[in-house]
Every structure is written in C-alpha cells, then in structure tokens.
Design a protein around this motif. Sequence first.
Motif, mmCIF file in Angstrom:
data_model
loop_
_atom_site.group_PDB
_atom_site.id
_atom_site.type_symbol
_atom_site.label_atom_id
_atom_site.label_comp_id
_atom_site.label_asym_id
_atom_site.label_seq_id
_atom_site.Cartn_x
_atom_site.Cartn_y
_atom_site.Cartn_z
ATOM 1 N N ILE A 49 0.847 -1.199 0.000
ATOM 2 C CA ILE A 49 0.000 0.000 0.000
ATOM 3 C C ILE A 49 0.881 1.247 0.000
ATOM 4 O O ILE A 49 0.710 2.160 -0.806
ATOM 5 C CB ILE A 49 -0.935 -0.002 1.227
ATOM 6 N N MET A 50 1.854 1.227 0.904
ATOM 7 C CA MET A 50 2.688 2.423 1.058
ATOM 8 C C MET A 50 3.561 2.673 -0.175
ATOM 9 O O MET A 50 3.830 3.828 -0.530
ATOM 10 C CB MET A 50 3.556 2.288 2.302
ATOM 11 N N ALA A 51 3.969 1.580 -0.821
ATOM 12 C CA ALA A 51 4.828 1.725 -2.006
ATOM 13 C C ALA A 51 4.106 2.473 -3.124
ATOM 14 O O ALA A 51 4.739 3.027 -4.023
ATOM 15 C CB ALA A 51 5.292 0.351 -2.489
ATOM 16 N N GLN A 52 2.766 2.496 -3.076
ATOM 17 C CA GLN A 52 2.002 3.229 -4.098
ATOM 18 C C GLN A 52 1.792 4.689 -3.703
ATOM 19 O O GLN A 52 1.125 5.435 -4.404
ATOM 20 C CB GLN A 52 0.627 2.582 -4.306
ATOM 21 N N GLY A 53 2.295 5.054 -2.509
ATOM 22 C CA GLY A 53 2.220 6.456 -2.118
ATOM 23 C C GLY A 53 1.244 6.770 -0.998
ATOM 24 O O GLY A 53 1.149 7.908 -0.557
ATOM 25 N N ASN A 54 0.500 5.760 -0.544
ATOM 26 C CA ASN A 54 -0.456 6.014 0.542
ATOM 27 C C ASN A 54 0.123 5.516 1.870
ATOM 28 O O ASN A 54 0.213 4.313 2.113
ATOM 29 C CB ASN A 54 -1.784 5.304 0.234
ATOM 30 N N GLY A 55 0.504 6.456 2.716
ATOM 31 C CA GLY A 55 1.120 6.100 4.001
ATOM 32 C C GLY A 55 0.143 6.099 5.153
ATOM 33 O O GLY A 55 0.502 5.800 6.297
ATOM 34 N N ASN A 56 -1.121 6.423 4.874
ATOM 35 C CA ASN A 56 -2.120 6.447 5.944
ATOM 36 C C ASN A 56 -2.696 5.059 6.148
ATOM 37 O O ASN A 56 -3.778 4.731 5.679
ATOM 38 C CB ASN A 56 -3.244 7.432 5.605
ATOM 39 N N ILE A 57 -1.932 4.240 6.864
ATOM 40 C CA ILE A 57 -2.307 2.834 7.039
ATOM 41 C C ILE A 57 -2.449 2.529 8.525
ATOM 42 O O ILE A 57 -1.595 2.916 9.334
ATOM 43 C CB ILE A 57 -1.220 1.905 6.438
ATOM 44 N N ILE A 58 -3.533 1.840 8.846
ATOM 45 C CA ILE A 58 -3.726 1.333 10.213
ATOM 46 C C ILE A 58 -3.666 -0.187 10.105
ATOM 47 O O ILE A 58 -4.383 -0.779 9.285
ATOM 48 C CB ILE A 58 -5.110 1.749 10.773
ATOM 49 N N LEU A 59 -2.823 -0.813 10.908
ATOM 50 C CA LEU A 59 -2.762 -2.276 10.902
ATOM 51 C C LEU A 59 -3.790 -2.795 11.910
ATOM 52 O O LEU A 59 -4.022 -2.157 12.937
ATOM 53 C CB LEU A 59 -1.359 -2.752 11.303
ATOM 54 N N CYS A 60 -4.387 -3.935 11.620
ATOM 55 C CA CYS A 60 -5.372 -4.475 12.552
ATOM 56 C C CYS A 60 -5.160 -5.974 12.773
ATOM 57 O O CYS A 60 -5.315 -6.772 11.855
ATOM 58 C CB CYS A 60 -6.787 -4.197 12.043
ATOM 59 N N GLU A 61 -4.787 -6.307 13.991
ATOM 60 C CA GLU A 61 -4.666 -7.722 14.382
ATOM 61 C C GLU A 61 -6.080 -8.226 14.660
ATOM 62 O O GLU A 61 -6.802 -7.635 15.445
ATOM 63 C CB GLU A 61 -3.775 -7.816 15.630
ATOM 64 N N ARG A 62 -6.464 -9.324 13.994
ATOM 65 C CA ARG A 62 -7.838 -9.828 14.131
ATOM 66 C C ARG A 62 -7.883 -11.329 14.412
ATOM 67 O O ARG A 62 -8.881 -11.989 14.215
ATOM 68 C CB ARG A 62 -8.669 -9.472 12.899
ATOM 69 N N GLY A 63 -6.757 -11.820 14.952
ATOM 70 C CA GLY A 63 -6.708 -13.236 15.284
ATOM 71 C C GLY A 63 -6.230 -14.054 14.103
ATOM 72 O O GLY A 63 -6.483 -13.706 12.955
ATOM 73 N N ILE A 64 -5.539 -15.119 14.414
ATOM 74 C CA ILE A 64 -5.026 -16.012 13.372
ATOM 75 C C ILE A 64 -5.556 -17.414 13.612
ATOM 76 O O ILE A 64 -5.993 -17.743 14.708
ATOM 77 C CB ILE A 64 -3.478 -16.012 13.338
ATOM 78 N N ARG A 65 -5.472 -18.222 12.580
ATOM 79 C CA ARG A 65 -6.014 -19.580 12.683
ATOM 80 C C ARG A 65 -4.980 -20.501 13.327
ATOM 81 O O ARG A 65 -3.853 -20.601 12.866
ATOM 82 C CB ARG A 65 -6.374 -20.070 11.288
ATOM 83 N N THR A 66 -5.383 -21.117 14.417
ATOM 84 C CA THR A 66 -4.507 -22.104 15.063
ATOM 85 C C THR A 66 -5.339 -23.359 15.319
ATOM 86 O O THR A 66 -6.493 -23.430 14.899
ATOM 87 C CB THR A 66 -3.976 -21.575 16.415
ATOM 88 N N TYR A 67 -4.764 -24.309 16.017
ATOM 89 C CA TYR A 67 -5.520 -25.536 16.321
ATOM 90 C C TYR A 67 -6.545 -25.316 17.414
ATOM 91 O O TYR A 67 -7.392 -26.159 17.656
ATOM 92 C CB TYR A 67 -4.567 -26.674 16.724
#
Length: 358
Positions: free
Chosen positions: A248-266
């Motif tokens: 995303i940022m490489a295209q010039g948009n630096g307004n990024i919010i990361l969101c942890e939403r859980g990952i798949r585990t056993y």
Amino acid sequence: MGNNELDQLRKRVDELNLQLLSLINERALLVQEIGRAKETQGVYRYDPVRERHMLDLIKENNNGPFESSTVEHLFKEIFKAGLELQADDHRKALLVSRKKKPEDTIVEVNGEKIGDGFPHFVFGPCSVESYEQVAKVAASVKEKGFKLLRGGAYKPRTSPYDFQGLGLEGLKILKRVAKEYDLGVISEIVHPNDIETAVEYLDVIQIGARNMQNFELLKAAGAADKPVLLKRGLSATIEEFINAAEYIMAQGNGNIILCERGIRTYERATRNTLDISAVPILKQETHLPVMVDVTHSTGRRDLLLPAAKAAIAIGADGVMAEVHPDPAVALSDNAQQMDLKQFDDFVTALQEASFIRL
Ligand code: PEP
Ligand code: MN
C-alpha cells in the motif's frame, strides 16, 4: 604429544579461527555491496547460476581432507548468511519500517488521531443491513462520544450462499448515517474496481483478512487518497502482514492502520487466536498505528471486554468491535456481535477501568 605442543596447535587453530572470521566478514561486506548494486539495478538477489559457479570453483579446488559434500555444505551456509544480510538491509529499507521512519505515524479520521498514544474505538455492525439498523448503532456510538463507525457493505463470506452485503446501497446507507451522526466510516472493499466509487462514501478503506494478500487490491488502495485499515490474514505471518502494508505504502499512501484480528490455530475455544504479542512487535517493527479487532479474534461476547483491556494494556492504538441492535437476527456473525445493552456495559466497564478517555 607434550602439553607445550598441544598448546601451540591450539594457538594456531585460534589464529586460523580469527582469520576465517575476518575473511567471512570481509566477504559479507562485499556481499552487501553487491546487494546494493543489485537493488539499484532492480535485479533479484538470489542468482542460482552464480551460486552454482561459486560451488563448482570451490569443489574443483578442494584438496581435502574435507569431502566435497562437506565443503559444499559449509560454503552454502556462508552463502545463505550473506543472502540473509542482504534481506536484512532490504527490510531496513521498507517504507513502513520504524528504521525508515522512527516517529509514529498518526492517521487522522474524523478528528480522531489514531496513533497519538491514546486508544481509539471503532464500533458498528458486521454488515450493513438497513438504514434503521445502522442508525440505531450510530446513535449509541455518538451518544457515548465515539467518532468512528464500521459496517460491511461488501462481505467476503466463506460460503457463496451467505449474505454478500448490500454493496453500493450499503455504502450509501453508511454515508447517510455518518452525516446525520457526525461519524467517520470504515468499510471493507473487496474489489480494486470498487475503490474509485467507494471513496466518495467512506473515510477509511478496510482491507479484510481474506484479502490481505490480494496484491492488486492493495495496490489500488495504495493509489487512493484515503486511509486504509489493513487486517492481518487468517494465516499470515507478521512478516507477510508487514509486506502487505508495504504494498500500500509503495504506491504512495502512508495512511495505514494495521489491525490484528486473530489467526487460525488448532485452538477451537475461540473463533481465532488473538495474537496479542503481534501488537508490540508491529509497533516496534513499523511506525504504523495498530488496532485490535476483538470480535473476529475471539468470536465470543464474553471475551470482548478482557481482550479489549489486554489490547490497550499491551499498547494497541485502538479497538474494533461489532455492535448490532438485534444480533440474533443479524445476517452475518450473529453469535458474536454485542447488542446495544451489552455495548453500554462494555463501554462502561472500560471507562471504569480507565481504559477509555473521551
Ligand atoms: C470485518 O471486519 O467485517 C471482517 C470480515 O473481518 P476479517 O476480515 O478480519 O475477517
Ligand atoms: Mn463480522
């Protein structure tokens, strides 16, 4: 063999170790230089033809006592370490990395400064179902002093026979409600072609877990003039997540919010496994704000409050949770959304524990 002789031999081995050390480090410096040259030429780091040539040269000149296979193994380790050094240099150069930009990025949405050191909150239904449904939640969000509303108009559902969202109609409802209640809107876009139209209706483009590595979508969001909330993929490593943000940022948009939403585990006790340590890792490795979606990570109403507290305590910049006026009849995620009373209690509990500052 006398003690003296043994000492002499050991001394010689120590000297050779130091020579080897200095030689492999000298080699590492050269490899780094090559890496930089390749980067400017846009050439891929690993070159199998070159690697074969180096190994052949070494084996041709091997006079023992090591066998060729042993020598090959040892040198391959040295080559690998060199390649990793180049990769490290590359990582340092990522636009999203904290090494590139030590200061925190603050993403401003409807007056909320996400990443300013205080927790921010995003609430709203899983899916936009009707004007009345969204408006009821918006009224409750507004009444509590929050500024951000979520709601899915395009829904990436596991089954093609499940409710797929109202599409553009849903975005129109969100915009109308947002205007009436003075809220900023976050909504998921699933197709690059929809971004151009969607930016008229929303304040933050959400890229969902199932699309975290939809590179064309990431590029399209990166070319848009709107903040992006990027969710971690269901089975994505932190490195893959960071690289998705880099797209995303490489295209010039630096307004990024990361969101942890859980990952798949056993683990089956929760819908996903909330990787809470991802929050400080992402904060250390990148300069981007990090939110935690407590609804999709836990999939359990009884865990929303403790998960939100944990997220804020560990340094998250915000929390997202789903609220529906009547979750039992919701068209998606009816097992985990809060009703309006539960929403009141959730916010009151966070306030009483001093996790919310409005
Ligand atoms: C959502 O937030 O509506 C959603 C679908 O979440 P995720 O992409 O994290 O599954
Ligand atoms: Mn949902």
